[in-house]
Write an enzyme that holds these catalytic residues in place. Structure first.
Site, PDB file in Angstrom:
ATOM      1  N   GLY A  65       0.816  -1.204   0.000  1.00 50.17           N
ATOM      2  CA  GLY A  65       0.000   0.000   0.000  1.00 50.17           C
ATOM      3  C   GLY A  65       0.851   1.256   0.000  1.00 50.17           C
ATOM      4  N   ASP A 106     -11.167   9.707   8.949  1.00 48.28           N
ATOM      5  CA  ASP A 106     -10.692   9.460   7.584  1.00 48.28           C
ATOM      6  C   ASP A 106     -11.444   8.274   6.983  1.00 48.28           C
ATOM      7  OD1 ASP A 106      -9.257   9.812   5.280  1.00 48.28           O
ATOM      8  OD2 ASP A 106      -7.415   8.863   6.007  1.00 48.28           O
ATOM      9  N   ARG A 157       4.198   4.363   3.324  1.00 53.10           N
ATOM     10  CA  ARG A 157       4.125   3.135   2.546  1.00 53.10           C
ATOM     11  C   ARG A 157       3.896   1.973   3.508  1.00 53.10           C
ATOM     12  NH1 ARG A 157       6.326   3.693  -2.709  1.00 53.10           N
ATOM     13  NH2 ARG A 157       7.432   5.665  -3.022  1.00 53.10           N
ATOM     14  N   VAL A 158       3.189   0.950   3.056  1.00 55.16           N
ATOM     15  CA  VAL A 158       2.927  -0.210   3.899  1.00 55.16           C
ATOM     16  C   VAL A 158       3.492  -1.447   3.206  1.00 55.16           C
ATOM     17  CG1 VAL A 158       1.183  -1.575   5.093  1.00 55.16           C
ATOM     18  CG2 VAL A 158       0.821   0.885   4.764  1.00 55.16           C
ATOM     19  N   LYS A 214       4.279  -0.210   8.486  1.00 53.82           N
ATOM     20  CA  LYS A 214       3.927   1.082   7.902  1.00 53.82           C
ATOM     21  C   LYS A 214       5.073   2.050   8.145  1.00 53.82           C
ATOM     22  CE  LYS A 214       0.160   4.451   7.757  1.00 53.82           C
ATOM     23  NZ  LYS A 214      -1.216   4.756   8.226  1.00 53.82           N
ATOM     24  N   PHE A 270       1.301   9.883   3.078  1.00 58.13           N
ATOM     25  CA  PHE A 270       2.333  10.032   4.103  1.00 58.13           C
ATOM     26  C   PHE A 270       3.193   8.789   4.296  1.00 58.13           C
ATOM     27  CE2 PHE A 270      -0.987  13.048   5.361  1.00 58.13           C
ATOM     28  CZ  PHE A 270      -0.234  14.208   5.451  1.00 58.13           C
ATOM     29  N   GLY A 277       0.360   5.525   0.475  1.00 55.88           N
ATOM     30  CA  GLY A 277      -0.494   6.656   0.792  1.00 55.88           C
ATOM     31  C   GLY A 277       0.272   7.954   0.696  1.00 55.88           C
TER      32      GLY A 277
END
Length: 499
Positions: free
Chosen positions: A79, A193, A85-86, A99, A83, A81
């Site tokens: 993933g 969110d 990365r996962v 994360k 802010f 985003g």
């Protein structure tokens, strides 16, 4: 990395600690000499699970870092985003999600603080419908969170692949999301969110909330700070709360955006218009001008009413808490689950009995089809939405003659009751209403005439009867509901799936 030989690649795998030398040697020993090319070695090590595609790409680029975070070996990127990365990672055969704050934010004190605050909040949350945070590593050079790994996909991916989801699945997932929100609220945390991409669906089908990042925003009481946040949903929350006149961080905002998620699941499209324009996102009309869900898909009245209460712009009329949403959604799920029994004639309210109050969801109209003959769009929509919220299926026809033509002798009637509106149609509606009362195959069917009090001739000439009723305009919804119950007395409800 230029000119990397097969031996160089194998050595890098072991030097980086990705696999043991013995395992690599055993894997390579199975290759014939002509297979010992760089491509052949990479394919063999990947087949044996000794190196992943992500690790291979990094080795070929010449990367020397990013293979481990603490003791956790990075396997795959799962993933990305704004802010962070996962990654999928492992340690001692345990698979986790790691994360990692993106490099460009590590030197930004506010972003670093928000990231670590998110992790600290996550440590407090232990619930089946929330992805657990197990460890927070506050290394300022390389901060990361160690989280529960969920095998599955995001809710966004599920909807993208399948389109609109079945009603029962949508309700179960939103109930599980609400359960996670309720647990977070019990320790003073809201999500802030809520969107499909922040819900993971496990391989067993369970919904699990992830990313309480905006809840960790330190300066949430500063609307300008929030509006400048690069996350689009942060702007949405700020705009909704500013427009509806509530304090920042109102927990009922999560309910509204949970409603947007339910709408998206039911229809395959979000209720809120999507735009990259910041000013457009801050426009309060986005939250008020929501198309009725029934414009996209047929749903039971109970579901429509639940959704309306979740996305009510006025926060005082909205479902007030996540725990209340758990109860409301469960009640709807249970009511629909009992539907088969009800369709067999058990537990249904008897037609003609006292109907429920407008503020309480009901399924009094389940099994009935109502045809509305009306040309004015505003009245069409008003009647359709209010009746669908009570379980009725509503057919709209603008031409009275076409409406009558739908009823043919010997055929099953397309509706159980016809409402003729004379507000715009005038004498045409009167003529059709009276013919409906005199034609042999429709004479015993329920019909209602809507007329303005000033339409004296129409009121005087409309035929009466035990299954004929006259209602005055402007229309009172309660009066219409009570009249429907009265004229439908003795009409058998249709089995689910046949109308």
């Amino acid at each position: 990395m230029d000119n990397l030989t097969p031996e160089d690649f194998a050595r890098r795998v072991t030097d980086l600690g990705l696999s043991e030398r013995r395992q690599v040697d055993v894997a390579l020993s199975d290759l014939k000499s002509e297979q010992r090319t760089l491509e052949g070695v990479i394919a063999q090590l990947q087949r044996r699970g000794l190196v992943t595609t992500l690790q291979t790409e990094k080795i070929l680029r010449g990367d020397r870092i990013g293979y481990f975070y603490g003791e956790y070996k990075v396997l795959y990127l799962i993933g990305v985003g704004t802010f962070a990365r996962v990654y999928r990672a492992s340690h001692d055969e345990k698979v986790v999600a790691v994360k990692v704050l993106r490099k460009r934010f590590r030197d930004e004190p506010a972003e670093l603080e928000q990231f670590l605050r998110e992790g600290s909040m996550g440590l407090k949350l232990r619930h089946p419908n929330i992805v657990s945070v197990n460890e927070v590593v506050p290394d300022r050079r390389n901060p990361f969170l160690v989280m529960e790994f969920v095998e599955g996909q995001t809710l966004r991916e599920l909807v993208r692949i399948r389109g609109a989801l079945p009603v029962d699945l949508s309700l179960r997932l939103i109930n599980e999301v609400a359960a996670g929100l309720a647990h977070a609220a019990s320790v003073g945390i809201s999500h802030r969110d809520l969107k499909l991409s922040n819900v993971l669906i496990s391989s067993s089908g369970r919904a699990k909330l992830v990313d309480f990042g905006l809840a960790a925003l330190s300066d949430r009481n500063n609307p300008d700070k929030i509006a400048d946040c690069p996350n689009a949903r942060a702007i949405d929350y700020a705009a909704l709360e500013r427009g509806s006149g509530v304090r920042k961080d109102d927990p009922r905002s999560d309910i509204y955006f949970a409603g947007n998620m339910l709408y998206h699941m039911l229809t395959g499209t979000p209720a809120l218009t999507e735009t990259r324009d910041r000013l457009a996102r801050l426009n309060i009309s986005r939250f008020q001008d929501i198309e009725p869900v029934t414009k996209h898909v047929e749903v039971p009245g109970l579901v429509s009413q639940l959704l309306n209460k979740m996305m009510e712009f006025n926060p005082e009329k909205r479902i007030q808490s996540a725990s209340a949403l758990v109860a409301e959604s469960k009640r709807v799920i249970d009511a629909l689950a009992r539907g088969q029994t009800k369709r067999e004639g058990e537990n249904l309210p008897k037609v003609g009995e006292e109907y429920q109050d407008d503020d309480v969801a009901s399924d009094e109209g389940e099994g009935y089809v109502v045809m509305l003959v009306e040309t004015k769009a505003t009245l069409q929509n008003a009647i359709r939405e209010r009746l669908k919220a009570r379980g009725y299926r509503v057919l709209i026809i603008q031409d009275p003659h076409r409406a009558l033509a739908r009823f043919q002798a010997g055929d099953d009637p397309p509706a159980d009751c016809v409402i003729f509106s004379a507000s715009e149609l005038g004498s045409l509606a009167l003529e059709a209403y009276n013919r409906f009362a005199t034609d042999e195959h429709t004479a015993e069917m329920p019909a209602i005439m809507l007329a303005d009090r000033r339409q004296a001739r129409i009121i005087a000439e409309a035929r009466g009867g035990p299954r004929r009723q006259m209602l005055s305009l402007p229309l009172r919804v309660r009066e219409l509901r009570a009249t429907l119950m009265k004229v439908l007395a003795g009409t058998e409800r249709r089995p689910m799936g046949t109308y």
